[in-house]
Motif scaffolding. Structure first.
Motif, PDB file in Angstrom:
ATOM      1  N   UNK A  68       0.850  -1.197   0.000  1.00 38.10           N
ATOM      2  CA  UNK A  68       0.000   0.000   0.000  1.00 38.10           C
ATOM      3  C   UNK A  68       0.882   1.243   0.000  1.00 38.10           C
ATOM      4  N   UNK A  69       1.301   1.702  -1.189  1.00 40.06           N
ATOM      5  CA  UNK A  69       2.202   2.863  -1.261  1.00 40.06           C
ATOM      6  C   UNK A  69       1.596   4.140  -0.696  1.00 40.06           C
ATOM      7  N   UNK A  70       0.261   4.210  -0.618  1.00 42.69           N
ATOM      8  CA  UNK A  70      -0.373   5.424  -0.098  1.00 42.69           C
ATOM      9  C   UNK A  70      -0.239   5.547   1.423  1.00 42.69           C
ATOM     10  N   UNK A  71       0.161   4.482   2.077  1.00 45.28           N
ATOM     11  CA  UNK A  71       0.288   4.495   3.537  1.00 45.28           C
ATOM     12  C   UNK A  71       1.693   4.934   3.927  1.00 45.28           C
ATOM     13  N   UNK A  72       1.757   5.899   4.831  1.00 44.53           N
ATOM     14  CA  UNK A  72       3.037   6.390   5.337  1.00 44.53           C
ATOM     15  C   UNK A  72       3.411   5.577   6.580  1.00 44.53           C
TER      16      UNK A  72
END
Length: 106
Positions: A68-72
Motif C-alpha cells: 500500500x504505497x499510499x500508507x506512510x
C-alpha cells in the motif's frame, strides 16, 4: 533408578495418548478426517508483548510500502503494530492484505 522408571512411564503415556489422538481423528469409514476436512477460517493472531511494543522491522516496513504505497509507515501507531504484523504474515493474497491494511490505517 526410580527416575528412569518415571521417565519411561511418562514416555509410554505420551505414546499411548498420541495413538489415541490418531485413532480419534479417523472417521468410522476408515477415511482420514484430516485429509478431507474443510479449510479452517483464518484467524488473526496478535503478538503479545509486555511493555514497549516491538516496532516493525525494515522488511515489514518495506512490505507495507509495497502493498500500500499510499500508507506512510511513519504514522503507524504502536498499538497498530501487532495487527499490521498479523496482516503481513497471514495467508492471503496481496490484494486482500492491501485492503486490510488500508482499512486499518485509514
Amino acid at each position: 533408578m526410580k527416575s528412569y522408571a518415571v521417565v519411561f512411564v511418562i514416555g509410554a503415556l505420551l505414546v499411548v495418548a498420541g495413538l489415541a489422538m490418531v485413532n480419534r481423528s479417523r472417521t468410522p469409514g476408515g477415511d482420514d478426517r484430516a485429509a478431507t476436512s474443510a479449510p479452517q477460517p483464518e484467524t488473526e493472531r496478535y503478538a503479545m508483548s509486555i511493555g514497549r511494543p516491538v516496532e516493525l522491522t525494515q522488511g515489514e516496513v518495506q512490505q507495507v510500502k509495497t502493498l500500500a504505497p499510499s500508507i506512510d509507515p511513519s504514522r503507524i501507531r504502536p498499538e497498530e503494530v501487532g495487527k499490521i504484523r498479523a496482516i503481513l504474515h497471514s495467508q492471503g493474497n496481496d490484494a486482500n492484505k492491501r485492503g486490510r491494511l488500508e482499512r486499518l490505517l485509514n
